[in-house]
Design a protein around this motif. Structure first.
Motif, PDB file in Angstrom:
ATOM      1  N   GLY A   7       0.815  -1.214   0.000  1.00 47.08           N
ATOM      2  CA  GLY A   7       0.000   0.000   0.000  1.00 47.08           C
ATOM      3  C   GLY A   7       0.842   1.255   0.000  1.00 47.08           C
ATOM      4  N   MET A   8       1.857   1.297   0.867  1.00 41.19           N
ATOM      5  CA  MET A   8       2.719   2.473   0.918  1.00 41.19           C
ATOM      6  C   MET A   8       3.482   2.650  -0.390  1.00 41.19           C
ATOM      7  N   LEU A   9       3.929   1.538  -0.977  1.00 42.48           N
ATOM      8  CA  LEU A   9       4.687   1.626  -2.229  1.00 42.48           C
ATOM      9  C   LEU A   9       3.781   1.884  -3.424  1.00 42.48           C
ATOM     10  N   SER A  10       2.484   1.690  -3.264  1.00 46.13           N
ATOM     11  CA  SER A  10       1.526   2.065  -4.317  1.00 46.13           C
ATOM     12  C   SER A  10       1.292   3.565  -4.318  1.00 46.13           C
ATOM     13  N   GLU A  11       1.460   4.184  -3.159  1.00 45.78           N
ATOM     14  CA  GLU A  11       1.290   5.636  -3.048  1.00 45.78           C
ATOM     15  C   GLU A  11       2.425   6.357  -3.774  1.00 45.78           C
ATOM     16  N   HIS A  12       3.666   6.044  -3.395  1.00 43.79           N
ATOM     17  CA  HIS A  12       4.853   6.564  -4.079  1.00 43.79           C
ATOM     18  C   HIS A  12       6.075   5.780  -3.619  1.00 43.79           C
ATOM     19  N   PRO A  13       7.175   5.885  -4.369  1.00 46.84           N
ATOM     20  CA  PRO A  13       8.374   5.107  -4.029  1.00 46.84           C
ATOM     21  C   PRO A  13       8.937   5.459  -2.656  1.00 46.84           C
ATOM     22  N   HIS A  14       9.486   4.435  -2.003  1.00 42.42           N
ATOM     23  CA  HIS A  14      10.147   4.587  -0.709  1.00 42.42           C
ATOM     24  C   HIS A  14      11.345   3.660  -0.671  1.00 42.42           C
ATOM     25  N   SER A  15      12.322   4.021   0.121  1.00 40.05           N
ATOM     26  CA  SER A  15      13.427   3.106   0.405  1.00 40.05           C
ATOM     27  C   SER A  15      13.028   2.262   1.618  1.00 40.05           C
ATOM     28  N   GLY A  16      13.780   1.229   1.870  1.00 43.61           N
ATOM     29  CA  GLY A  16      13.525   0.423   3.063  1.00 43.61           C
ATOM     30  C   GLY A  16      13.630   1.265   4.327  1.00 43.61           C
ATOM     31  N   TRP A  17      14.601   2.176   4.353  1.00 44.45           N
ATOM     32  CA  TRP A  17      14.778   3.057   5.504  1.00 44.45           C
ATOM     33  C   TRP A  17      13.551   3.950   5.683  1.00 44.45           C
ATOM     34  N   ASP A  18      13.032   4.508   4.568  1.00 43.75           N
ATOM     35  CA  ASP A  18      11.833   5.358   4.633  1.00 43.75           C
ATOM     36  C   ASP A  18      10.650   4.572   5.199  1.00 43.75           C
ATOM     37  N   LEU A  19      10.504   3.339   4.730  1.00 40.46           N
ATOM     38  CA  LEU A  19       9.392   2.504   5.186  1.00 40.46           C
ATOM     39  C   LEU A  19       9.531   2.188   6.670  1.00 40.46           C
ATOM     40  N   THR A  20      10.737   1.869   7.102  1.00 41.42           N
ATOM     41  CA  THR A  20      10.965   1.586   8.524  1.00 41.42           C
ATOM     42  C   THR A  20      10.621   2.807   9.364  1.00 41.42           C
ATOM     43  N   LYS A  21      11.034   3.983   8.919  1.00 47.62           N
ATOM     44  CA  LYS A  21      10.722   5.223   9.648  1.00 47.62           C
ATOM     45  C   LYS A  21       9.216   5.460   9.696  1.00 47.62           C
ATOM     46  N   ARG A  22       8.539   5.168   8.617  1.00 44.51           N
ATOM     47  CA  ARG A  22       7.087   5.365   8.604  1.00 44.51           C
ATOM     48  C   ARG A  22       6.403   4.445   9.613  1.00 44.51           C
ATOM     49  N   PHE A  23       6.903   3.226   9.731  1.00 48.30           N
ATOM     50  CA  PHE A  23       6.364   2.324  10.750  1.00 48.30           C
ATOM     51  C   PHE A  23       6.628   2.885  12.136  1.00 48.30           C
ATOM     52  N   GLU A  24       7.828   3.393  12.371  1.00 51.38           N
ATOM     53  CA  GLU A  24       8.164   3.944  13.684  1.00 51.38           C
ATOM     54  C   GLU A  24       7.303   5.153  14.022  1.00 51.38           C
ATOM     55  N   GLN A  25       7.004   5.992  13.039  1.00 54.81           N
ATOM     56  CA  GLN A  25       6.347   7.265  13.308  1.00 54.81           C
ATOM     57  C   GLN A  25       4.831   7.226  13.227  1.00 54.81           C
ATOM     58  N   SER A  26       4.259   6.307  12.454  1.00 53.57           N
ATOM     59  CA  SER A  26       2.797   6.315  12.355  1.00 53.57           C
ATOM     60  C   SER A  26       2.202   4.917  12.322  1.00 53.57           C
ATOM     61  N   LEU A  27       2.555   4.119  11.343  1.00 53.86           N
ATOM     62  CA  LEU A  27       1.939   2.800  11.235  1.00 53.86           C
ATOM     63  C   LEU A  27       2.246   1.915  12.425  1.00 53.86           C
ATOM     64  N   GLY A  28       3.352   2.155  13.084  1.00 54.04           N
ATOM     65  CA  GLY A  28       3.713   1.374  14.260  1.00 54.04           C
ATOM     66  C   GLY A  28       2.694   1.472  15.377  1.00 54.04           C
ATOM     67  N   ASN A  29       1.822   2.452  15.299  1.00 54.98           N
ATOM     68  CA  ASN A  29       0.763   2.567  16.300  1.00 54.98           C
ATOM     69  C   ASN A  29      -0.325   1.525  16.093  1.00 54.98           C
ATOM     70  N   VAL A  30      -0.367   0.927  14.899  1.00 50.47           N
ATOM     71  CA  VAL A  30      -1.369  -0.115  14.646  1.00 50.47           C
ATOM     72  C   VAL A  30      -0.735  -1.436  14.211  1.00 50.47           C
ATOM     73  N   TRP A  31       0.486  -1.385  13.689  1.00 49.96           N
ATOM     74  CA  TRP A  31       1.158  -2.608  13.243  1.00 49.96           C
ATOM     75  C   TRP A  31       2.646  -2.364  13.308  1.00 49.96           C
ATOM     76  N   THR A  32       3.347  -3.154  14.086  1.00 49.57           N
ATOM     77  CA  THR A  32       4.776  -2.943  14.237  1.00 49.57           C
ATOM     78  C   THR A  32       5.560  -3.764  13.222  1.00 49.57           C
TER      79      THR A  32
END
Length: 181
Positions: A9-34
């Protein structure tokens, strides 16, 4: 499976690196899925082998930017349409509430007050996010709707913990009163 679909889903929105995706989990998605750094990178490797994502750019130190392929976006959409979410939830803080009777009343109240404080802190964090939230795309709007769920849940937890601490005090007083009578 939800990790792979979150990544798709995140990669369908726009490109991300693995680091970007990990940060997104830490900052927002991690509140619902770690997801840990190693889990994200492991899943990216699997998704790439399956043809669900592709490298669309490279950068310094071997950085790779990934995007969902049409097949990846179709898989994320299929998952949303055709599967029901798991409703099994483990909630250790509430499990502990079931067992509060094993503690001294002041320890039980202190636990409930810590729960209130933790949820109040999370609520304040969510409120700041909501205050600063842009609404410039369907993906951002969907994230804001998810944030609203978090706001409402945290408010409810704060109210519940305050009620529970007060009720536990009352129950303790009633027990003490019965014992002396």
């Amino acid at each position: 499976m939800p990790l792979r679909h979150a990544l798709l889903g995140m990669l369908s929105e726009h490109p991300h690196s693995g680091w970007d995706l990990t940060k997104r989990f830490e900052q927002s998605l991690g509140n619902v899925w770690t997801a840990s750094h190693s889990q994200v990178y492991t899943e990216l490797g699997k998704l790439e082998v399956e043809g669900l994502i592709e490298v669309v750019g490279t950068g310094a130190r071997g950085r790779k930017d990934y995007a969902a392929t049409e097949a990846g976006r179709a898989e994320a959409t299929r998952w949303l349409r055709e599967t029901e979410p798991s409703r099994s939830v483990r909630n250790e803080p509430i499990l502990r509430v079931f067992l509060l009777w094993l503690l001294e009343p002041e320890e039980a109240r202190a636990y409930l007050e810590r729960e209130r404080d933790r949820h109040a802190e999370q609520l304040a964090f969510y409120e700041q996010l909501a205050h600063d939230w842009p609404c410039d795309s369907a993906a951002v709007d969907a994230s804001r709707i998810a944030l609203e769920a978090g706001l409402r849940v945290e408010r409810a937890y704060v109210e519940w913990a305050e009620w529970a601490a007060a009720r536990y005090c009352q129950a303790d007083e009633t027990r003490d009163g019965d014992a002396s009578g």
